[in-house]
Design a protein around this motif. Structure first.
Motif, PDB file in Angstrom:
ATOM      1  N   GLY A   1       0.810  -1.215   0.000  1.00 28.24           N
ATOM      2  CA  GLY A   1       0.000   0.000   0.000  1.00 28.24           C
ATOM      3  C   GLY A   1       0.839   1.258   0.000  1.00 28.24           C
ATOM      4  O   GLY A   1       0.541   2.221  -0.713  1.00 28.24           O
ATOM      5  N   ALA A   2       1.909   1.270   0.786  1.00 23.54           N
ATOM      6  CA  ALA A   2       2.777   2.447   0.875  1.00 23.54           C
ATOM      7  C   ALA A   2       3.436   2.747  -0.466  1.00 23.54           C
ATOM      8  O   ALA A   2       3.437   3.894  -0.932  1.00 23.54           O
ATOM      9  N   VAL A   3       3.999   1.719  -1.101  1.00 25.13           N
ATOM     10  CA  VAL A   3       4.674   1.907  -2.394  1.00 25.13           C
ATOM     11  C   VAL A   3       3.680   2.371  -3.463  1.00 25.13           C
ATOM     12  O   VAL A   3       3.942   3.308  -4.227  1.00 25.13           O
ATOM     13  N   GLY A   4       2.508   1.731  -3.503  1.00 25.14           N
ATOM     14  CA  GLY A   4       1.480   2.096  -4.482  1.00 25.14           C
ATOM     15  C   GLY A   4       0.998   3.521  -4.304  1.00 25.14           C
ATOM     16  O   GLY A   4       0.779   4.247  -5.286  1.00 25.14           O
ATOM     17  N   ALA A   5       0.853   3.951  -3.048  1.00 23.24           N
ATOM     18  CA  ALA A   5       0.350   5.300  -2.771  1.00 23.24           C
ATOM     19  C   ALA A   5       1.313   6.381  -3.227  1.00 23.24           C
ATOM     20  O   ALA A   5       0.894   7.408  -3.765  1.00 23.24           O
ATOM     21  N   VAL A   6       2.601   6.164  -3.013  1.00 25.55           N
ATOM     22  CA  VAL A   6       3.613   7.150  -3.429  1.00 25.55           C
ATOM     23  C   VAL A   6       3.578   7.318  -4.948  1.00 25.55           C
ATOM     24  O   VAL A   6       3.627   8.437  -5.469  1.00 25.55           O
ATOM     25  N   ILE A   7       3.459   6.208  -5.653  1.00 23.38           N
ATOM     26  CA  ILE A   7       3.438   6.248  -7.123  1.00 23.38           C
ATOM     27  C   ILE A   7       2.143   6.881  -7.641  1.00 23.38           C
ATOM     28  O   ILE A   7       2.161   7.649  -8.607  1.00 23.38           O
ATOM     29  N   GLY A   8       1.032   6.611  -6.984  1.00 22.47           N
ATOM     30  CA  GLY A   8      -0.272   7.064  -7.482  1.00 22.47           C
ATOM     31  C   GLY A   8      -0.769   8.381  -6.938  1.00 22.47           C
ATOM     32  O   GLY A   8      -1.848   8.845  -7.338  1.00 22.47           O
ATOM     33  N   ASN A   9      -0.004   9.049  -6.043  1.00 22.32           N
ATOM     34  CA  ASN A   9      -0.505  10.264  -5.388  1.00 22.32           C
ATOM     35  C   ASN A   9      -0.909  11.393  -6.346  1.00 22.32           C
ATOM     36  O   ASN A   9      -1.953  12.026  -6.145  1.00 22.32           O
ATOM     37  N   PRO A  10      -0.129  11.697  -7.410  1.00 27.29           N
ATOM     38  CA  PRO A  10      -0.553  12.771  -8.326  1.00 27.29           C
ATOM     39  C   PRO A  10      -1.948  12.540  -8.911  1.00 27.29           C
ATOM     40  O   PRO A  10      -2.756  13.466  -8.995  1.00 27.29           O
ATOM     41  N   ALA A  11      -2.230  11.297  -9.289  1.00 31.85           N
ATOM     42  CA  ALA A  11      -3.561  10.981  -9.824  1.00 31.85           C
ATOM     43  C   ALA A  11      -4.621  11.090  -8.740  1.00 31.85           C
ATOM     44  O   ALA A  11      -5.768  11.473  -9.007  1.00 31.85           O
ATOM     45  N   ASP A  12      -4.247  10.782  -7.494  1.00 33.11           N
ATOM     46  CA  ASP A  12      -5.185  10.871  -6.372  1.00 33.11           C
ATOM     47  C   ASP A  12      -5.575  12.318  -6.111  1.00 33.11           C
ATOM     48  O   ASP A  12      -6.760  12.634  -5.909  1.00 33.11           O
ATOM     49  N   VAL A  13      -4.599  13.224  -6.110  1.00 34.63           N
ATOM     50  CA  VAL A  13      -4.879  14.653  -5.909  1.00 34.63           C
ATOM     51  C   VAL A  13      -5.791  15.170  -7.023  1.00 34.63           C
ATOM     52  O   VAL A  13      -6.766  15.873  -6.776  1.00 34.63           O
ATOM     53  N   ALA A  14      -5.453  14.806  -8.253  1.00 33.31           N
ATOM     54  CA  ALA A  14      -6.251  15.249  -9.404  1.00 33.31           C
ATOM     55  C   ALA A  14      -7.678  14.729  -9.304  1.00 33.31           C
ATOM     56  O   ALA A  14      -8.639  15.460  -9.582  1.00 33.31           O
ATOM     57  N   MET A  15      -7.845  13.476  -8.879  1.00 37.48           N
ATOM     58  CA  MET A  15      -9.173  12.879  -8.769  1.00 37.48           C
ATOM     59  C   MET A  15     -10.031  13.603  -7.734  1.00 37.48           C
ATOM     60  O   MET A  15     -11.189  13.939  -7.994  1.00 37.48           O
ATOM     61  N   VAL A  16      -9.446  13.875  -6.566  1.00 31.18           N
ATOM     62  CA  VAL A  16     -10.191  14.575  -5.510  1.00 31.18           C
ATOM     63  C   VAL A  16     -10.627  15.956  -5.984  1.00 31.18           C
ATOM     64  O   VAL A  16     -11.770  16.371  -5.789  1.00 31.18           O
ATOM     65  N   ARG A  17      -9.720  16.683  -6.634  1.00 37.76           N
ATOM     66  CA  ARG A  17     -10.044  18.036  -7.089  1.00 37.76           C
ATOM     67  C   ARG A  17     -11.116  18.023  -8.181  1.00 37.76           C
ATOM     68  O   ARG A  17     -12.015  18.869  -8.186  1.00 37.76           O
ATOM     69  N   MET A  18     -11.021  17.088  -9.097  1.00 39.43           N
ATOM     70  CA  MET A  18     -12.004  17.012 -10.179  1.00 39.43           C
ATOM     71  C   MET A  18     -13.374  16.614  -9.647  1.00 39.43           C
ATOM     72  O   MET A  18     -14.402  17.107 -10.115  1.00 39.43           O
ATOM     73  N   GLN A  19     -13.396  15.746  -8.641  1.00 39.05           N
ATOM     74  CA  GLN A  19     -14.663  15.330  -8.046  1.00 39.05           C
ATOM     75  C   GLN A  19     -15.300  16.458  -7.235  1.00 39.05           C
ATOM     76  O   GLN A  19     -16.524  16.572  -7.169  1.00 39.05           O
ATOM     77  N   ALA A  20     -14.465  17.284  -6.606  1.00 46.86           N
ATOM     78  CA  ALA A  20     -14.970  18.346  -5.735  1.00 46.86           C
ATOM     79  C   ALA A  20     -15.281  19.641  -6.477  1.00 46.86           C
ATOM     80  O   ALA A  20     -15.941  20.525  -5.933  1.00 46.86           O
ATOM     81  N   ASP A  21     -14.836  19.776  -7.701  1.00 41.41           N
ATOM     82  CA  ASP A  21     -14.915  21.048  -8.424  1.00 41.41           C
ATOM     83  C   ASP A  21     -16.339  21.566  -8.568  1.00 41.41           C
ATOM     84  O   ASP A  21     -16.592  22.766  -8.445  1.00 41.41           O
ATOM     85  N   GLY A  22     -17.285  20.693  -8.812  1.00 41.30           N
ATOM     86  CA  GLY A  22     -18.661  21.118  -9.061  1.00 41.30           C
ATOM     87  C   GLY A  22     -19.350  21.759  -7.885  1.00 41.30           C
ATOM     88  O   GLY A  22     -20.357  22.457  -8.051  1.00 41.30           O
ATOM     89  N   ARG A  23     -18.835  21.550  -6.674  1.00 39.24           N
ATOM     90  CA  ARG A  23     -19.472  22.133  -5.487  1.00 39.24           C
ATOM     91  C   ARG A  23     -19.051  23.582  -5.268  1.00 39.24           C
ATOM     92  O   ARG A  23     -19.638  24.294  -4.455  1.00 39.24           O
ATOM     93  N   LEU A  24     -18.024  24.038  -6.003  1.00 40.88           N
ATOM     94  CA  LEU A  24     -17.546  25.417  -5.865  1.00 40.88           C
ATOM     95  C   LEU A  24     -18.376  26.368  -6.720  1.00 40.88           C
ATOM     96  O   LEU A  24     -18.956  25.964  -7.726  1.00 40.88           O
ATOM     97  N   PRO A  25     -18.429  27.653  -6.358  1.00 38.61           N
ATOM     98  CA  PRO A  25     -19.082  28.648  -7.220  1.00 38.61           C
ATOM     99  C   PRO A  25     -18.378  28.661  -8.579  1.00 38.61           C
ATOM    100  O   PRO A  25     -17.163  28.449  -8.643  1.00 38.61           O
ATOM    101  N   PRO A  26     -19.110  28.915  -9.674  1.00 32.31           N
ATOM    102  CA  PRO A  26     -18.510  28.885 -11.023  1.00 32.31           C
ATOM    103  C   PRO A  26     -17.206  29.673 -11.151  1.00 32.31           C
ATOM    104  O   PRO A  26     -16.277  29.233 -11.823  1.00 32.31           O
TER     105      PRO A  26
END
Length: 328
Positions: A147-172
């Motif tokens: 899990g630790a090794v996988g998380a370090v490698i996948g973190n950039p995609a994780d940050v992008a995923m969270v931001r893209m999922q949360a974007d619609g709740r913000l004012p335009p």
């Protein structure tokens, strides 16, 4: 066997990630509920000036009672997963349920492929050659490392995923409007520096260690117990039962870290301004102080609702892929 384990785990992870993406999206939206929404004075109430009433021999102020509607707007209402989903569809359309799916695919290709493949490699090395199994303690250790090794490698995609999922709740005007995971990662690197791609990585690593250790170890342990006691044979029923147990354990173990991870990754840092959170611990303390300890289990219903189906799809698909590739 080494490369084969990565391929099998990667295929199963992408299938599971895409099929449960809407539930993950709802979970993220729920985890962000209440953030930066401490009750504020309502302007309509704040600007009410006390009326003067004159009485013989004295002057006293009579303050009009606060309107019920105005009082109600001071505390933000929290809504459940169904209401969040319905409101999301009404405000952003059905396609919004798959916001950030490209990031999910990349995340599964990087993070899950690595953790699943590495776990299989360690499992092969650490298993008893006579019994073909390994003790629970070694399964947990293999899960933590994978899990630790996988998380370090996948973190950039994780940050992008969270931001893209949360974007619609913000004012335009405040939305980031990433067009894809590649656009999200490139813009983050240019605007906020390459290090922003590993924002919240300590949380991602901790969560991934908890999820992988609890999920994979529980699945293997429950599956072995079912087969050993002869409750069911090695088939779909056994895979589904072991998967549900693994999903529940993983959800309980990881939810608090997941809430903090989501908030740290999603925070908007204005140039020259102090970030909302200085780190994971600061975020945890501020969340608990402002919203109470149970805020760490926000989104638990969609988490378990997603983790259950995700784990079932993951392991059922994995078992089928293994059958297809057994001769390779």
């Amino acid at each position: 066997m080494g490369l084969k384990g990565f391929v099998e785990g990667g295929i199963a992870s992408v299938v599971a990630g895409c099929s449960t993406h809407p539930l993950d999206l709802i979970k993220v939206r729920m985890q962000l509920q209440g953030e930066n929404q401490a009750p504020k004075p309502n302007p309509a109430v704040h600007n009410l000036r006390p009326a003067l009433a004159f009485h013989p021999g004295s002057v006293r102020q009579v303050v009009p009672p606060m309107p019920q509607a105005a009082a109600a707007t001071m505390v933000p209402a929290r809504v459940g997963p169904i209401a969040v989903g319905v409101r999301l569809i009404q405000q952003e359309g059905v396609t919004a349920l798959f916001s950030g799916v490209s990031a999910t695919i990349l995340r599964q290709c990087l993070y899950s492929t690595t953790r699943m493949g590495l776990y299989e490699v360690l499992k092969q090395k650490w298993s008893d050659p006579n019994k073909g199994t390994m003790p629970l303690s070694r399964k947990i250790t293999a899960g933590l490392i994978s899990g630790a090794v996988g998380a370090v490698i996948g973190n950039p995609a994780d940050v992008a995923m969270v931001r893209m999922q949360a974007d619609g709740r913000l004012p335009p005007a405040q939305r980031r409007n990433y067009t894809s995971v590649v656009d999200a990662i490139s813009r983050m690197a240019k605007q906020e520096g390459v290090t922003s791609l590993w924002r919240g990585s300590s949380l991602t690593v901790n969560r991934a260690m908890l999820v992988t250790a609890s999920q994979l170890a529980t699945y293997d342990q429950v599956k072995e117990a079912i087969l050993k006691k002869g409750v069911m044979r090695d088939g779909l029923g056994t895979h589904v039962t072991a998967s549900f147990a693994a999903g529940f354990v993983a959800a309980v173990a990881s939810n608090p870290v997941d809430v903090i991870k989501t908030r740290v990754m999603n925070m908007k840092v204005e140039p020259g301004a102090q970030p909302p959170y200085s780190g994971a611990l600061d975020c945890a303390l501020k969340t608990v102080r402002a919203e109470g300890p149970m805020a760490l289990y926000k989104g638990f219903i969609p988490t378990i609702s997603r983790q259950g189906p995700f784990t079932v799809v993951l392991f059922v698909t994995l078992e089928q892929v293994r059958k297809l590739l057994k001769d390779f």
